[in-house]
Motif scaffolding. Structure first.
Motif, PDB file in Angstrom:
ATOM      1  N   LEU A   1      47.783  33.120  42.342  1.00 43.48           N
ATOM      2  CA  LEU A   1      47.475  34.524  42.583  1.00 43.48           C
ATOM      3  C   LEU A   1      46.163  34.914  41.901  1.00 43.48           C
ATOM      4  N   ARG A   2      45.948  34.404  40.672  1.00 42.73           N
ATOM      5  CA  ARG A   2      44.693  34.680  39.969  1.00 42.73           C
ATOM      6  C   ARG A   2      43.506  34.082  40.719  1.00 42.73           C
TER       7      ARG A   2
ATOM      8  N   LYS B   1      38.551  36.700  45.916  1.00 41.26           N
ATOM      9  CA  LYS B   1      38.287  37.971  46.598  1.00 41.26           C
ATOM     10  C   LYS B   1      37.186  38.740  45.875  1.00 41.26           C
ATOM     11  N   GLU B   2      37.228  38.730  44.537  1.00 38.70           N
ATOM     12  CA  GLU B   2      36.213  39.414  43.737  1.00 38.70           C
ATOM     13  C   GLU B   2      34.848  38.762  43.916  1.00 38.70           C
ATOM     14  N   ILE B   3      34.815  37.436  43.898  1.00 35.51           N
ATOM     15  CA  ILE B   3      33.551  36.709  44.084  1.00 35.51           C
ATOM     16  C   ILE B   3      32.937  37.051  45.433  1.00 35.51           C
TER      17      ILE B   3
ATOM     18  N   ALA C   1      33.727  36.239  37.676  1.00 40.37           N
ATOM     19  CA  ALA C   1      34.879  35.965  38.541  1.00 40.37           C
ATOM     20  C   ALA C   1      34.970  34.480  38.872  1.00 40.37           C
ATOM     21  N   THR C   2      33.817  33.824  38.997  1.00 47.89           N
ATOM     22  CA  THR C   2      33.803  32.381  39.265  1.00 47.89           C
ATOM     23  C   THR C   2      34.425  31.620  38.108  1.00 47.89           C
ATOM     24  N   ASP C   3      34.132  32.058  36.875  1.00 48.46           N
ATOM     25  CA  ASP C   3      34.747  31.424  35.708  1.00 48.46           C
ATOM     26  C   ASP C   3      36.267  31.576  35.752  1.00 48.46           C
ATOM     27  N   ALA C   4      36.719  32.780  36.131  1.00 42.32           N
ATOM     28  CA  ALA C   4      38.168  33.010  36.234  1.00 42.32           C
ATOM     29  C   ALA C   4      38.782  32.124  37.316  1.00 42.32           C
ATOM     30  N   TYR C   5      38.078  31.984  38.416  1.00 38.81           N
ATOM     31  CA  TYR C   5      38.563  31.137  39.520  1.00 38.81           C
ATOM     32  C   TYR C   5      38.631  29.677  39.083  1.00 38.81           C
ATOM     33  N   ASN C   6      37.561  29.211  38.449  1.00 37.34           N
ATOM     34  CA  ASN C   6      37.515  27.810  38.022  1.00 37.34           C
ATOM     35  C   ASN C   6      38.603  27.491  36.998  1.00 37.34           C
ATOM     36  N   LEU C   7      38.834  28.435  36.064  1.00 40.52           N
ATOM     37  CA  LEU C   7      39.870  28.225  35.057  1.00 40.52           C
ATOM     38  C   LEU C   7      41.245  28.180  35.716  1.00 40.52           C
ATOM     39  N   ALA C   8      41.500  29.112  36.647  1.00 38.00           N
ATOM     40  CA  ALA C   8      42.782  29.123  37.345  1.00 38.00           C
ATOM     41  C   ALA C   8      42.975  27.844  38.146  1.00 38.00           C
ATOM     42  N   GLU C   9      41.891  27.358  38.748  1.00 36.32           N
ATOM     43  CA  GLU C   9      41.982  26.122  39.525  1.00 36.32           C
ATOM     44  C   GLU C   9      42.293  24.928  38.622  1.00 36.32           C
TER      45      GLU C   9
ATOM     46  N   LEU D   1      52.245  28.098  37.934  1.00 38.66           N
ATOM     47  CA  LEU D   1      51.443  27.628  39.055  1.00 38.66           C
ATOM     48  C   LEU D   1      51.231  28.756  40.064  1.00 38.66           C
ATOM     49  N   GLU D   2      52.309  29.453  40.386  1.00 37.90           N
ATOM     50  CA  GLU D   2      52.207  30.545  41.347  1.00 37.90           C
ATOM     51  C   GLU D   2      51.348  31.682  40.789  1.00 37.90           C
ATOM     52  N   ALA D   3      51.482  31.958  39.477  1.00 36.23           N
ATOM     53  CA  ALA D   3      50.670  33.010  38.858  1.00 36.23           C
ATOM     54  C   ALA D   3      49.190  32.648  38.907  1.00 36.23           C
TER      55      ALA D   3
END
Length: 354
Positions: free
Chosen positions: A178-179, A185-187, A64-72, A173-175
């Motif tokens: 949300l990701r 939240k998952e982290i 989930a951290t990888d997903a967060y970092n990529l979205a950021e 950007l908005e999508a």
């Protein structure tokens, strides 16, 4: 080669001593409060089962951290692109206003000429030289008018395209926001669940849990070395690789923190991406993107500075430092450290400066 074997043996010896120093007794994790509808007499989990459960939670948090970092990272890029497009829109609108002013000036000039178009005024002249001069000016004027109208049309089309692109980037950007929120939240959920389990353990059980973790890593590392994986590994670090290694190893002892890129704390890919950025070679921010985008090489060809990607979902990364070891940021509650390169499930190796 002898130096490498000695260093590898030293790492193995340290791991073995750690394991041998572990108390032999086993602990059972305290029984958590049973969920509603669950029998109160359910059997307790062994400490090894607890270790595996905690490890699975931290793995999910890492993914989930990888997903967060990529979205950021994508959010930052899209924000910058929106700013660029807004600037282009402002410039385009100013250009359209200028072209309209020029077209207006031409119309006013015609009005001052009695409202007759240049062609009609030319027909009324009796002077042959004036006729010839006027014909040339009319041709130039017609070309200038066509050019003016063409440029106005192109600028309006560009402006429409910039506006559409800005709208698309805003939606992305908005999508991504949300990701990010979903990943955060998952982290938080996974880390809270892991902490809740750890908080139920006694001090002695926490110490034993760490020893079990070290034993599992030592067992995996020993199996990896016994497989002959390092038999042909003798590459030397590149100049950029040496700089990346120097940066990464200088962070040893600093705490893991998800989403962190230093200088006080790091997550796994925050450490590797910052180390290679310090070496003058920017690389993707996340371990999954590092695996997806960087050149892959065989384990037998790896050299210090290369990145070893772990687990089937590419959710962890460490930097190979030679002699069968890596430097990495393990997980929450742990610090940047060195460990055996084979202590986790290896997915593959990538080389940032290939």
């Amino acid at each position: 080669m002898n130096r490498r074997r000695c260093a590898t043996a030293a790492i193995t010896l340290v791991c073995a001593l750690t394991v041998l120093a572990s108390p032999g007794q086993a602990f059972a994790a305290p029984e958590p409060p049973p969920p509603s509808g669950t029998a109160a007499g359910a059997p307790k989990k062994s400490l090894e089962q607890v270790r595996l459960e905690i490890e699975a939670l931290y793995r999910k948090a890492a993914s989930a951290t990888d997903a967060y970092n990529l979205a950021e990272e994508q959010t930052d890029k899209q924000s910058a692109e929106i700013v660029r497009l807004a600037q282009e829109i402002v410039k385009g609108q100013a250009r359209i206003n200028d072209l309209k002013n020029r077209a207006g000036a031409a119309a006013r000039e015609q009005y001052r000429g009695g409202g007759l178009p240049p062609e009609a005024q030319l027909v009324l002249t009796d002077d042959p030289q004036l006729f010839l001069d006027g014909a040339g000016r009319i041709q130039q004027g017609q070309k200038a008018t066509r050019d003016l109208l063409g440029e106005l049309s192109r600028t309006q089309a560009d402006l429409a395209a910039y506006t559409k692109d800005a709208s698309t980037q805003w939606q992305k950007l908005e999508a991504n926001r949300l990701r990010q929120a979903k990943a955060k939240k998952e982290i938080t959920a996974q880390l809270d669940a892991a902490k809740k389990i750890e908080d139920q353990l006694e001090k002695e059980e926490l110490a034993r849990l760490l020893q079990l973790e070290q034993q599992a890593q030592y067992k995996a590392q020993s199996a990896w070395l016994s497989s002959g994986a390092l038999a042909e590994v003798n590459g030397k670090a590149s100049e950029q690789g040496k700089k990346a290694l120097a940066y990464a190893t200088a962070q040893i002892g600093k705490p893991y923190e998800w989403g962190a890129e230093g200088p006080g704390s790091y997550d796994c890919s925050g450490l590797t991406s910052q180390a290679w950025a310090a070496a003058g070679r920017p690389i993707p921010r996340t371990s999954q993107e590092q695996w997806r985008l960087l050149p892959r090489i065989a384990i037998k060809d790896m050299r210090p500075g290369d990145l070893i990607i772990y687990h089937s979902d590419a959710s962890h990364v460490g930097m190979y430092i030679g002699d069968g070891a890596i430097v990495h940021a393990p997980r929450p509650g742990r610090n940047v450290t060195m460990t055996g390169a084979g202590s986790m499930e290896i997915l593959g190796v990538v080389r940032p400066d290939k």
